[in-house]
Design a protein around this motif. Structure first.
Motif, PDB file in Angstrom:
ATOM      1  N   GLN A 157      46.244  33.477  48.873  1.00  0.00           N
ATOM      2  CA  GLN A 157      44.700  34.065  49.225  1.00  0.00           C
ATOM      3  C   GLN A 157      43.973  33.427  48.083  1.00  0.00           C
ATOM      4  OE1 GLN A 157      43.496  35.759  51.754  1.00  0.00           O
ATOM      5  NE2 GLN A 157      45.461  35.294  52.620  1.00  0.00           N
ATOM      6  N   CYS A 158      44.219  33.313  46.816  1.00  0.00           N
ATOM      7  CA  CYS A 158      43.710  32.644  45.870  1.00  0.00           C
ATOM      8  C   CYS A 158      43.425  30.982  45.920  1.00  0.00           C
ATOM      9  CB  CYS A 158      44.226  33.027  44.355  1.00  0.00           C
ATOM     10  SG  CYS A 158      43.610  34.846  43.924  1.00  0.00           S
ATOM     11  N   SER A 159      44.527  30.823  46.672  1.00  0.00           N
ATOM     12  CA  SER A 159      44.388  29.094  46.825  1.00  0.00           C
ATOM     13  C   SER A 159      43.475  28.967  47.565  1.00  0.00           C
ATOM     14  CB  SER A 159      45.731  28.593  47.653  1.00  0.00           C
ATOM     15  OG  SER A 159      46.592  28.548  46.208  1.00  0.00           O
ATOM     16  N   ARG A 160      43.295  29.855  48.981  1.00  0.00           N
ATOM     17  CA  ARG A 160      42.322  29.662  49.857  1.00  0.00           C
ATOM     18  C   ARG A 160      41.134  29.809  49.415  1.00  0.00           C
ATOM     19  NH1 ARG A 160      39.339  33.506  51.518  1.00  0.00           N
ATOM     20  NH2 ARG A 160      40.857  34.981  50.895  1.00  0.00           N
ATOM     21  N   ARG A 161      40.876  30.704  48.542  1.00  0.00           N
ATOM     22  CA  ARG A 161      39.428  31.140  47.857  1.00  0.00           C
ATOM     23  C   ARG A 161      39.015  29.847  46.758  1.00  0.00           C
ATOM     24  NH1 ARG A 161      35.008  34.540  48.370  1.00  0.00           N
ATOM     25  NH2 ARG A 161      34.209  34.977  46.319  1.00  0.00           N
TER      26      ARG A 161
ATOM     27  N   PHE B 266      41.802  33.447  37.157  1.00  0.00           N
ATOM     28  CA  PHE B 266      40.940  34.579  37.218  1.00  0.00           C
ATOM     29  C   PHE B 266      41.122  35.354  38.598  1.00  0.00           C
ATOM     30  CE2 PHE B 266      38.877  32.752  33.542  1.00  0.00           C
ATOM     31  CZ  PHE B 266      38.896  33.907  32.720  1.00  0.00           C
ATOM     32  N   CYS B 267      41.217  34.600  39.455  1.00  0.00           N
ATOM     33  CA  CYS B 267      41.247  34.947  40.963  1.00  0.00           C
ATOM     34  C   CYS B 267      42.668  35.793  41.109  1.00  0.00           C
ATOM     35  CB  CYS B 267      41.471  33.893  42.082  1.00  0.00           C
ATOM     36  SG  CYS B 267      41.388  34.631  43.762  1.00  0.00           S
ATOM     37  N   GLN B 268      43.820  35.135  40.763  1.00  0.00           N
ATOM     38  CA  GLN B 268      44.963  35.977  40.656  1.00  0.00           C
ATOM     39  C   GLN B 268      44.883  37.322  39.750  1.00  0.00           C
ATOM     40  OE1 GLN B 268      48.584  34.016  40.803  1.00  0.00           O
ATOM     41  NE2 GLN B 268      47.464  31.800  41.284  1.00  0.00           N
ATOM     42  N   LYS B 269      44.251  37.235  38.610  1.00  0.00           N
ATOM     43  CA  LYS B 269      44.167  38.410  37.715  1.00  0.00           C
ATOM     44  C   LYS B 269      43.378  39.570  38.440  1.00  0.00           C
ATOM     45  CE  LYS B 269      42.993  39.416  33.174  1.00  0.00           C
ATOM     46  NZ  LYS B 269      42.590  38.964  31.604  1.00  0.00           N
ATOM     47  N   CYS B 270      42.262  39.133  39.199  1.00  0.00           N
ATOM     48  CA  CYS B 270      41.455  40.044  40.069  1.00  0.00           C
ATOM     49  C   CYS B 270      42.214  40.623  41.220  1.00  0.00           C
ATOM     50  CB  CYS B 270      40.058  39.376  40.229  1.00  0.00           C
ATOM     51  SG  CYS B 270      39.130  39.141  38.902  1.00  0.00           S
ATOM     52  N   CYS B 271      42.932  39.805  41.831  1.00  0.00           N
ATOM     53  CA  CYS B 271      43.731  40.156  42.761  1.00  0.00           C
ATOM     54  C   CYS B 271      44.804  41.132  42.649  1.00  0.00           C
ATOM     55  CB  CYS B 271      44.476  38.941  43.668  1.00  0.00           C
ATOM     56  SG  CYS B 271      45.153  39.477  45.250  1.00  0.00           S
ATOM     57  N   ARG B 272      45.498  40.906  41.434  1.00  0.00           N
ATOM     58  CA  ARG B 272      46.445  41.970  41.052  1.00  0.00           C
ATOM     59  C   ARG B 272      45.827  43.198  40.759  1.00  0.00           C
ATOM     60  NH1 ARG B 272      48.356  37.238  38.304  1.00  0.00           N
ATOM     61  NH2 ARG B 272      47.510  37.978  36.455  1.00  0.00           N
ATOM     62  N   LYS B 273      44.734  43.219  40.277  1.00  0.00           N
ATOM     63  CA  LYS B 273      44.296  44.466  39.971  1.00  0.00           C
ATOM     64  C   LYS B 273      43.591  45.243  41.071  1.00  0.00           C
ATOM     65  CE  LYS B 273      40.557  46.923  37.282  1.00  0.00           C
ATOM     66  NZ  LYS B 273      39.174  46.566  36.631  1.00  0.00           N
ATOM     67  N   CYS B 274      42.875  44.341  41.940  1.00  0.00           N
ATOM     68  CA  CYS B 274      42.077  45.088  43.092  1.00  0.00           C
ATOM     69  C   CYS B 274      42.951  45.128  44.653  1.00  0.00           C
ATOM     70  CB  CYS B 274      40.683  44.238  43.481  1.00  0.00           C
ATOM     71  SG  CYS B 274      39.902  44.211  41.754  1.00  0.00           S
ATOM     72  N   LEU B 275      43.755  44.147  44.634  1.00  0.00           N
ATOM     73  CA  LEU B 275      44.685  44.036  45.776  1.00  0.00           C
ATOM     74  C   LEU B 275      43.799  43.616  47.023  1.00  0.00           C
ATOM     75  CD1 LEU B 275      47.336  46.773  45.306  1.00  0.00           C
ATOM     76  CD2 LEU B 275      47.597  44.516  44.865  1.00  0.00           C
ATOM     77  N   CYS B 276      42.718  42.608  46.548  1.00  0.00           N
ATOM     78  CA  CYS B 276      42.012  42.155  47.641  1.00  0.00           C
ATOM     79  C   CYS B 276      41.329  40.650  46.908  1.00  0.00           C
ATOM     80  CB  CYS B 276      41.114  43.085  48.124  1.00  0.00           C
ATOM     81  SG  CYS B 276      39.774  43.443  46.929  1.00  0.00           S
ATOM     82  N   VAL B 277      41.041  39.801  48.037  1.00  0.00           N
ATOM     83  CA  VAL B 277      40.420  38.586  47.920  1.00  0.00           C
ATOM     84  C   VAL B 277      39.111  38.536  48.877  1.00  0.00           C
ATOM     85  CG1 VAL B 277      40.467  36.295  47.635  1.00  0.00           C
ATOM     86  CG2 VAL B 277      42.405  37.590  46.814  1.00  0.00           C
ATOM     87  N   PRO B 278      37.907  38.333  48.391  1.00  0.00           N
ATOM     88  CA  PRO B 278      37.031  38.174  49.635  1.00  0.00           C
ATOM     89  C   PRO B 278      37.371  37.199  50.612  1.00  0.00           C
ATOM     90  CG  PRO B 278      35.924  38.517  47.413  1.00  0.00           C
ATOM     91  CD  PRO B 278      37.549  38.430  47.320  1.00  0.00           C
ATOM     92  N   PRO B 279      36.838  36.929  51.552  1.00  0.00           N
ATOM     93  CA  PRO B 279      36.772  35.877  52.587  1.00  0.00           C
ATOM     94  C   PRO B 279      36.176  34.759  52.070  1.00  0.00           C
ATOM     95  CG  PRO B 279      35.597  37.590  53.644  1.00  0.00           C
ATOM     96  CD  PRO B 279      36.022  38.225  52.287  1.00  0.00           C
ATOM     97  N   GLY B 280      36.436  33.680  52.551  1.00  0.00           N
ATOM     98  CA  GLY B 280      35.395  32.470  52.232  1.00  0.00           C
ATOM     99  C   GLY B 280      35.857  31.824  50.768  1.00  0.00           C
ATOM    100  N   PHE B 281      35.006  30.790  50.668  1.00  0.00           N
ATOM    101  CA  PHE B 281      35.339  30.075  49.340  1.00  0.00           C
ATOM    102  C   PHE B 281      34.476  30.665  48.197  1.00  0.00           C
ATOM    103  CE2 PHE B 281      36.391  27.155  52.569  1.00  0.00           C
ATOM    104  CZ  PHE B 281      37.796  27.020  52.588  1.00  0.00           C
ATOM    105  N   TYR B 282      33.139  31.279  48.527  1.00  0.00           N
ATOM    106  CA  TYR B 282      32.213  31.495  47.633  1.00  0.00           C
ATOM    107  C   TYR B 282      31.675  33.128  48.315  1.00  0.00           C
ATOM    108  CZ  TYR B 282      28.310  31.393  44.183  1.00  0.00           C
ATOM    109  OH  TYR B 282      27.423  31.865  43.421  1.00  0.00           O
TER     110      TYR B 282
END
Length: 106
Positions: free
Chosen positions: A51-55, A68-84
């Motif tokens: 998901q972070c590769s996509r983001r 930072f995306c992976q750090k945030c993803c591990r904490k929140c268990l989500c990644v927003p849609p889209g690139f930005y």
């Protein structure tokens, strides 16, 4: 005959009124499915790298974005849609700030 027509009209009104809540509940289910796809806790830990590769796929700062995306993803268990942007979909991801008060998550 008039009583029969009145009864038939009343039956049609009752049936049409009953259809509205059923249709609304189906829309709510579809909305919840869409929201659960991106909201907090919608991912498992092993899904974060993809998901972070996509983001981070379109940024020139790929390496820090991924970190930072992976750090945030591990904490929140989500990644927003889209690139930005679109961070409102994931409040944890959106509200995590740096010491200076800037956004921590890309």
């Amino acid at each position: 005959m008039a009583k029969f027509l009145a009864f038939l009209l009343l039956a049609l009104v009752v049936i049409s009124v009953m259809q509205i809540p059923i249709m609304a509940s189906q829309e709510d289910i579809q909305l919840n499915k869409r929201q659960s796809r991106y909201g907090s806790g919608s991912l498992k830990g092993f899904q974060c790298p993809s998901q972070c590769s996509r983001r981070c796929g379109r940024t020139q700062y790929h390496k820090p974005c991924m970190f930072f995306c992976q750090k945030c993803c591990r904490k929140c268990l989500c990644v927003p849609p889209g690139f930005y942007g679109n961070k409102a979909v994931c409040p944890c991801y959106n509200n995590w700030k740096t010491k200076e008060g800037g956004p921590k998550c890309p």
